[in-house]
Write a protein that holds these residues in place. Structure first.
Motif, PDB file in Angstrom:
ATOM      1  N   ASN A  36       1.211  -1.315  -0.242  1.00  0.00           N
ATOM      2  CA  ASN A  36       0.405   0.198  -0.241  1.00  0.00           C
ATOM      3  C   ASN A  36       0.551   1.690  -0.412  1.00  0.00           C
ATOM      4  O   ASN A  36       0.604   2.189  -0.219  1.00  0.00           O
ATOM      5  N   ARG A  37       1.613   1.144   1.250  1.00  0.00           N
ATOM      6  CA  ARG A  37       3.060   2.014   0.828  1.00  0.00           C
ATOM      7  C   ARG A  37       3.660   2.417  -0.830  1.00  0.00           C
ATOM      8  O   ARG A  37       3.515   3.567  -0.669  1.00  0.00           O
ATOM      9  N   TYR A  38       3.990   1.591  -1.089  1.00  0.00           N
ATOM     10  CA  TYR A  38       4.608   1.147  -2.428  1.00  0.00           C
ATOM     11  C   TYR A  38       3.875   2.272  -3.268  1.00  0.00           C
ATOM     12  O   TYR A  38       3.751   3.206  -4.230  1.00  0.00           O
ATOM     13  N   GLN A  39       2.260   2.096  -3.419  1.00  0.00           N
ATOM     14  CA  GLN A  39       1.109   2.098  -4.525  1.00  0.00           C
ATOM     15  C   GLN A  39       0.813   3.786  -3.722  1.00  0.00           C
ATOM     16  O   GLN A  39       0.955   4.262  -5.002  1.00  0.00           O
ATOM     17  N   HIS A  40       1.301   4.293  -3.270  1.00  0.00           N
ATOM     18  CA  HIS A  40       0.053   5.413  -2.318  1.00  0.00           C
ATOM     19  C   HIS A  40       1.088   6.135  -2.850  1.00  0.00           C
ATOM     20  O   HIS A  40       1.388   7.457  -3.488  1.00  0.00           O
ATOM     21  N   LYS A  41       3.111   5.659  -2.512  1.00  0.00           N
ATOM     22  CA  LYS A  41       4.285   6.457  -2.672  1.00  0.00           C
ATOM     23  C   LYS A  41       4.137   7.049  -4.684  1.00  0.00           C
ATOM     24  O   LYS A  41       4.734   8.262  -4.940  1.00  0.00           O
ATOM     25  N   THR A  42       4.019   6.229  -5.418  1.00  0.00           N
ATOM     26  CA  THR A  42       3.963   6.036  -6.724  1.00  0.00           C
ATOM     27  C   THR A  42       2.949   6.871  -7.519  1.00  0.00           C
ATOM     28  O   THR A  42       3.353   7.752  -8.313  1.00  0.00           O
ATOM     29  N   THR A  43       2.089   6.120  -6.552  1.00  0.00           N
ATOM     30  CA  THR A  43       0.980   7.812  -6.977  1.00  0.00           C
ATOM     31  C   THR A  43       1.137   8.885  -7.292  1.00  0.00           C
ATOM     32  O   THR A  43       0.574  10.115  -7.950  1.00  0.00           O
ATOM     33  N   ARG A  44       1.579   9.623  -6.090  1.00  0.00           N
ATOM     34  CA  ARG A  44       1.263  11.302  -5.263  1.00  0.00           C
ATOM     35  C   ARG A  44       3.103  11.835  -5.996  1.00  0.00           C
ATOM     36  O   ARG A  44       2.229  12.606  -6.759  1.00  0.00           O
ATOM     37  N   SER A  45       3.828  10.730  -7.038  1.00  0.00           N
ATOM     38  CA  SER A  45       5.083  11.248  -7.287  1.00  0.00           C
ATOM     39  C   SER A  45       4.543  11.588  -9.020  1.00  0.00           C
ATOM     40  O   SER A  45       4.830  12.365  -9.372  1.00  0.00           O
ATOM     41  N   ALA A  46       3.325  10.323  -9.303  1.00  0.00           N
ATOM     42  CA  ALA A  46       2.805  10.592 -10.349  1.00  0.00           C
ATOM     43  C   ALA A  46       2.408  11.775 -10.626  1.00  0.00           C
ATOM     44  O   ALA A  46       1.760  12.494 -11.812  1.00  0.00           O
ATOM     45  N   ILE A  47       1.430  12.197  -9.584  1.00  0.00           N
ATOM     46  CA  ILE A  47       0.571  13.583  -9.775  1.00  0.00           C
ATOM     47  C   ILE A  47       1.348  14.822  -9.519  1.00  0.00           C
ATOM     48  O   ILE A  47       1.236  15.873 -10.410  1.00  0.00           O
ATOM     49  N   LYS A  48       2.279  14.765  -8.321  1.00  0.00           N
ATOM     50  CA  LYS A  48       3.314  15.528  -8.848  1.00  0.00           C
ATOM     51  C   LYS A  48       3.747  15.851  -9.881  1.00  0.00           C
ATOM     52  O   LYS A  48       4.106  17.165 -10.697  1.00  0.00           O
ATOM     53  N   LYS A  49       4.270  14.639 -10.948  1.00  0.00           N
ATOM     54  CA  LYS A  49       5.257  15.063 -12.445  1.00  0.00           C
ATOM     55  C   LYS A  49       4.009  15.737 -13.306  1.00  0.00           C
ATOM     56  O   LYS A  49       4.416  16.077 -14.004  1.00  0.00           O
ATOM     57  N   LEU A  50       3.046  14.992 -12.937  1.00  0.00           N
ATOM     58  CA  LEU A  50       1.827  15.962 -14.012  1.00  0.00           C
ATOM     59  C   LEU A  50       1.198  17.481 -13.347  1.00  0.00           C
ATOM     60  O   LEU A  50       1.144  18.356 -14.584  1.00  0.00           O
ATOM     61  N   ARG A  51       1.671  17.652 -12.705  1.00  0.00           N
ATOM     62  CA  ARG A  51       1.767  19.044 -12.056  1.00  0.00           C
ATOM     63  C   ARG A  51       2.690  19.690 -12.394  1.00  0.00           C
ATOM     64  O   ARG A  51       2.370  21.532 -13.075  1.00  0.00           O
ATOM     65  N   GLU A  52       4.245  19.448 -12.902  1.00  0.00           N
ATOM     66  CA  GLU A  52       5.107  19.835 -13.216  1.00  0.00           C
ATOM     67  C   GLU A  52       5.182  19.775 -14.510  1.00  0.00           C
ATOM     68  O   GLU A  52       5.823  20.742 -15.713  1.00  0.00           O
ATOM     69  N   ALA A  53       3.944  19.055 -15.171  1.00  0.00           N
ATOM     70  CA  ALA A  53       3.955  18.723 -16.792  1.00  0.00           C
ATOM     71  C   ALA A  53       3.526  20.248 -17.892  1.00  0.00           C
ATOM     72  O   ALA A  53       2.894  21.357 -17.122  1.00  0.00           O
ATOM     73  N   ASP A  54       3.827  20.032 -19.077  1.00  0.00           N
ATOM     74  CA  ASP A  54       3.048  21.135 -19.902  1.00  0.00           C
ATOM     75  C   ASP A  54       2.196  20.505 -20.012  1.00  0.00           C
ATOM     76  O   ASP A  54       1.477  19.491 -20.128  1.00  0.00           O
ATOM     77  N   LYS A  55       1.307  21.087 -20.553  1.00  0.00           N
ATOM     78  CA  LYS A  55       0.176  21.278 -21.371  1.00  0.00           C
ATOM     79  C   LYS A  55      -0.440  19.509 -22.309  1.00  0.00           C
ATOM     80  O   LYS A  55      -0.870  18.598 -21.842  1.00  0.00           O
ATOM     81  N   LYS A  56       0.640  18.925 -23.438  1.00  0.00           N
ATOM     82  CA  LYS A  56       0.433  18.174 -23.924  1.00  0.00           C
ATOM     83  C   LYS A  56       1.024  16.854 -22.774  1.00  0.00           C
ATOM     84  O   LYS A  56      -0.021  15.727 -23.530  1.00  0.00           O
TER      85      LYS A  56
END
Length: 82
Positions: free
Chosen positions: A21-41
């Motif tokens: 659960n900890r691994y999945q949660h951390k992976t998702t949080r990292s993906a969310i951070k990447k998405l927030r920093e990404a450009d539109k496309k």
């Protein structure tokens, strides 16, 4: 420390599930951070997979379903505003 066989097994299972659960949660949080920093496309292509990850966390009761809904809503609004 527990003495019963079933209690010892429960301890082992709980630890395994906690780490997963900890691994999945951390992976998702990292993906969310990447998405927030990404450009539109890039953000538009990442959004479905990140939403899927959040849904899986909610389905497995790692996060609350309302929290998942709030996260998804914020992400969609963020991508739309880019």
């Amino acid at each position: 420390m527990a003495n019963h066989k079933s209690a010892l097994k429960r301890i082992r299972n709980s630890e395994t599930k906690r780490l997963r659960n900890r691994y999945q949660h951390k992976t998702t949080r990292s993906a969310i951070k990447k998405l927030r920093e990404a450009d539109k496309k890039e953000a538009e292509t990442m959004l479905p997979s990140v939403i899927s990850m959040v849904d899986k966390l909610a389905k497995n009761n790692i996060i609350h379903k309302n929290k998942a809904a709030n996260i998804k809503s914020q992400l969609v609004k963020h991508v739309a505003a880019l």
